[in-house]
Design a protein around this motif. Structure first.
Motif, PDB file in Angstrom:
ATOM      1  N   UNK A 133      12.846  10.470  -5.843  1.00 50.60           N
ATOM      2  CA  UNK A 133      13.119   9.589  -4.768  1.00 50.60           C
ATOM      3  C   UNK A 133      12.193   8.511  -4.281  1.00 50.60           C
ATOM      4  N   UNK A 134      10.928   8.971  -4.137  1.00 49.57           N
ATOM      5  CA  UNK A 134      10.000   8.294  -3.677  1.00 49.57           C
ATOM      6  C   UNK A 134       9.535   7.127  -4.739  1.00 49.57           C
ATOM      7  N   UNK A 135       9.673   7.494  -6.275  1.00 53.27           N
ATOM      8  CA  UNK A 135       9.414   6.485  -7.081  1.00 53.27           C
ATOM      9  C   UNK A 135      10.642   5.474  -7.063  1.00 53.27           C
ATOM     10  N   UNK A 136      11.709   5.884  -6.884  1.00 54.64           N
ATOM     11  CA  UNK A 136      12.962   4.827  -6.887  1.00 54.64           C
ATOM     12  C   UNK A 136      12.605   3.990  -5.484  1.00 54.64           C
ATOM     13  N   UNK A 137      12.057   4.409  -4.454  1.00 53.52           N
ATOM     14  CA  UNK A 137      11.926   3.424  -3.186  1.00 53.52           C
ATOM     15  C   UNK A 137      10.869   2.533  -3.726  1.00 53.52           C
ATOM     16  N   UNK A 138       9.727   2.965  -4.412  1.00 49.40           N
ATOM     17  CA  UNK A 138       8.768   2.069  -4.629  1.00 49.40           C
ATOM     18  C   UNK A 138       9.102   1.006  -5.555  1.00 49.40           C
ATOM     19  N   UNK A 139      10.499   1.590  -6.405  1.00 54.64           N
ATOM     20  CA  UNK A 139      10.541   0.401  -7.338  1.00 54.64           C
ATOM     21  C   UNK A 139      11.414  -0.719  -6.577  1.00 54.64           C
ATOM     22  N   UNK A 140      12.303  -0.161  -5.614  1.00 53.13           N
ATOM     23  CA  UNK A 140      13.336  -0.925  -4.811  1.00 53.13           C
ATOM     24  C   UNK A 140      12.353  -1.951  -4.006  1.00 53.13           C
ATOM     25  N   UNK A 141      11.206  -1.713  -3.509  1.00 49.97           N
ATOM     26  CA  UNK A 141      10.534  -2.445  -2.676  1.00 49.97           C
ATOM     27  C   UNK A 141       9.096  -3.109  -3.391  1.00 49.97           C
ATOM     28  N   UNK A 142       9.124  -2.995  -4.886  1.00 46.82           N
ATOM     29  CA  UNK A 142       8.205  -3.544  -5.696  1.00 46.82           C
ATOM     30  C   UNK A 142       7.997  -5.198  -5.171  1.00 46.82           C
ATOM     31  N   UNK A 143       6.775  -5.591  -5.203  1.00 47.31           N
ATOM     32  CA  UNK A 143       6.571  -6.905  -4.862  1.00 47.31           C
ATOM     33  C   UNK A 143       6.278  -7.434  -3.395  1.00 47.31           C
ATOM     34  N   UNK A 144       6.352  -6.191  -2.330  1.00 49.58           N
ATOM     35  CA  UNK A 144       6.077  -6.486  -1.219  1.00 49.58           C
ATOM     36  C   UNK A 144       4.539  -6.523  -0.956  1.00 49.58           C
ATOM     37  N   UNK A 145       4.143  -7.332   0.070  1.00 50.18           N
ATOM     38  CA  UNK A 145       2.754  -7.674   0.103  1.00 50.18           C
ATOM     39  C   UNK A 145       1.891  -6.596   0.692  1.00 50.18           C
ATOM     40  N   UNK A 146       0.380  -6.582   0.740  1.00 47.58           N
ATOM     41  CA  UNK A 146      -0.567  -5.567   1.161  1.00 47.58           C
ATOM     42  C   UNK A 146      -0.192  -5.613   2.839  1.00 47.58           C
ATOM     43  N   UNK A 194       0.913  -1.110   0.071  1.00 46.18           N
ATOM     44  CA  UNK A 194      -0.093   0.063   0.042  1.00 46.18           C
ATOM     45  C   UNK A 194       0.974   1.057  -0.097  1.00 46.18           C
ATOM     46  N   UNK A 195       0.589   2.063  -0.889  1.00 47.67           N
ATOM     47  CA  UNK A 195       1.618   3.270  -1.051  1.00 47.67           C
ATOM     48  C   UNK A 195       0.701   4.477  -0.782  1.00 47.67           C
ATOM     49  N   UNK A 196       0.837   5.326   0.219  1.00 42.38           N
ATOM     50  CA  UNK A 196       0.132   6.833   0.440  1.00 42.38           C
ATOM     51  C   UNK A 196       1.209   7.569   0.247  1.00 42.38           C
ATOM     52  N   UNK A 197       0.925   8.591  -0.555  1.00 38.71           N
ATOM     53  CA  UNK A 197       1.674   9.492  -1.381  1.00 38.71           C
ATOM     54  C   UNK A 197       0.891  10.950  -1.211  1.00 38.71           C
ATOM     55  N   UNK A 198       1.784  12.024  -1.003  1.00 37.15           N
ATOM     56  CA  UNK A 198       0.994  13.444  -1.058  1.00 37.15           C
ATOM     57  C   UNK A 198       1.429  13.983  -2.303  1.00 37.15           C
ATOM     58  N   UNK A 199       0.454  13.656  -3.122  1.00 37.89           N
ATOM     59  CA  UNK A 199       1.037  14.165  -4.734  1.00 37.89           C
ATOM     60  C   UNK A 199       0.567  15.717  -4.635  1.00 37.89           C
ATOM     61  N   UNK A 200      -0.251  16.213  -3.839  1.00 43.56           N
ATOM     62  CA  UNK A 200      -0.483  17.558  -3.961  1.00 43.56           C
ATOM     63  C   UNK A 200       0.805  18.444  -3.438  1.00 43.56           C
ATOM     64  N   UNK A 201       1.489  17.853  -2.483  1.00 47.65           N
ATOM     65  CA  UNK A 201       2.849  18.307  -2.168  1.00 47.65           C
ATOM     66  C   UNK A 201       3.845  17.967  -2.977  1.00 47.65           C
ATOM     67  N   UNK A 202       3.961  17.040  -3.557  1.00 48.60           N
ATOM     68  CA  UNK A 202       4.956  16.833  -4.802  1.00 48.60           C
ATOM     69  C   UNK A 202       5.046  17.918  -5.899  1.00 48.60           C
ATOM     70  N   UNK A 203       3.637  18.145  -6.219  1.00 48.27           N
ATOM     71  CA  UNK A 203       3.545  18.842  -7.377  1.00 48.27           C
ATOM     72  C   UNK A 203       3.855  20.367  -7.051  1.00 48.27           C
ATOM     73  N   UNK A 204       3.452  20.544  -5.948  1.00 49.36           N
ATOM     74  CA  UNK A 204       3.664  22.051  -5.499  1.00 49.36           C
ATOM     75  C   UNK A 204       5.288  22.408  -5.134  1.00 49.36           C
ATOM     76  N   UNK A 205       5.850  21.387  -4.490  1.00 48.26           N
ATOM     77  CA  UNK A 205       7.232  21.453  -4.441  1.00 48.26           C
ATOM     78  C   UNK A 205       8.279  21.304  -5.697  1.00 48.26           C
ATOM     79  N   UNK A 206       7.564  20.509  -6.667  1.00 50.00           N
ATOM     80  CA  UNK A 206       8.299  20.532  -8.054  1.00 50.00           C
ATOM     81  C   UNK A 206       8.194  21.830  -8.757  1.00 50.00           C
ATOM     82  N   UNK A 207       7.117  22.555  -8.713  1.00 52.20           N
ATOM     83  CA  UNK A 207       7.139  23.826  -9.156  1.00 52.20           C
ATOM     84  C   UNK A 207       7.850  24.911  -8.373  1.00 52.20           C
TER      85      UNK A 207
END
Length: 231
Positions: A72-85, A2-15
């Motif tokens: 960085x969050x996407x790289x961590x997601x990829x590194x842990x891909x396959x973990x259970x729910x 389960x991935x819980x991500x603050x997309x609004x914060x990511x978009x704002x900080x990227x801008x």
């Protein structure tokens, strides 16, 4: 997982990173113009160059974390891909930037993008490799290694305080652990004596699986922590 991500914060900080980088370049260009065209205005040119440099470092900080692909969050997601729910991975939704909760325990993960050889020896961090280009990038295109041990300790302490505030009636909270994760594929880590486990992203999943086997976090504790973090 389960991935819980603050997309609004990511978009704002990227801008913020994008705008800050553009503004810094404009100010640096103005400073260079004053230097060559109006050499008598030394204080003005130096001020512009200093402000431009500070803003460029701010832009680098924001861009590296929220504007670069993969982030960085996407790289961590990829590194842990396959973990259970049974696992919950939080990005930018808690007082610590990246938190993993699951059978392996409660982990604060601190990703770092540096390449080359990373050394921890006698309470000091060093980065080797990259030559003149690497030195240039460290100054103008990448953030420095800094003191990741202090960074990660600060995030762990902040998470402890936040959980204690959310769970005041609990006599004892699960141990909060931390790992420093280097996400660049061309990294050589020599940090066996580092205060926190320090490893490459490609070794992270196996490391956490071993932790889950050696000292698994109970389902009740997982549910308690997840509830406090607000999944």
């Amino acid at each position: 997982m389960n991935i819980i991500r603050n997309d609004k914060s990511i978009k704002r900080n990227a801008m913020i990173g994008k705008v800050t980088s553009i503004v810094s370049l404009a100010i640096l260009a103005a400073g260079m113009y004053v230097t060559f065209k109006m050499p008598e205005k030394v204080s003005l040119s130096l001020s512009a160059l200093l402000i431009g440099f500070v803003l460029s470092q701010m832009g680098i900080y924001y861009t590296n974390r929220w504007g670069r692909n993969p982030r960085p969050d996407e790289q961590i997601d990829a590194a842990l891909k396959g973990f259970s729910k049974q696992y919950f991975l939080y990005h930018y939704t808690t007082v610590a930037s990246h938190v993993l909760v699951g059978p392996a325990g409660v982990w604060v993960l601190l990703p770092k993008p540096q390449k080359g050889t990373i050394i921890y020896h006698k309470n000091r961090w060093k980065k080797r490799g990259g030559g003149a280009l690497g030195a240039y990038l460290s100054l103008f295109a990448q953030e420095g290694l800094g003191r990741p041990d202090i960074e990660i300790t600060s995030e762990v302490d902040a998470l402890k305080r936040a959980l204690r505030k959310q769970l005041p009636d609990e006599q004892e909270l699960p141990l909060i652990e931390a790992a420093l994760v280097f996400t660049h594929p061309d990294v050589d880590i020599q940090a066996n004596d580092a205060p926190s486990p320090t490893l490459s992203a490609k070794k992270l999943k196996d490391f956490l699986r071993k932790s889950a086997k050696n000292k698994p976090l109970s389902a009740d504790d997982i549910e308690m922590i997840v509830g406090a973090l607000g999944a």
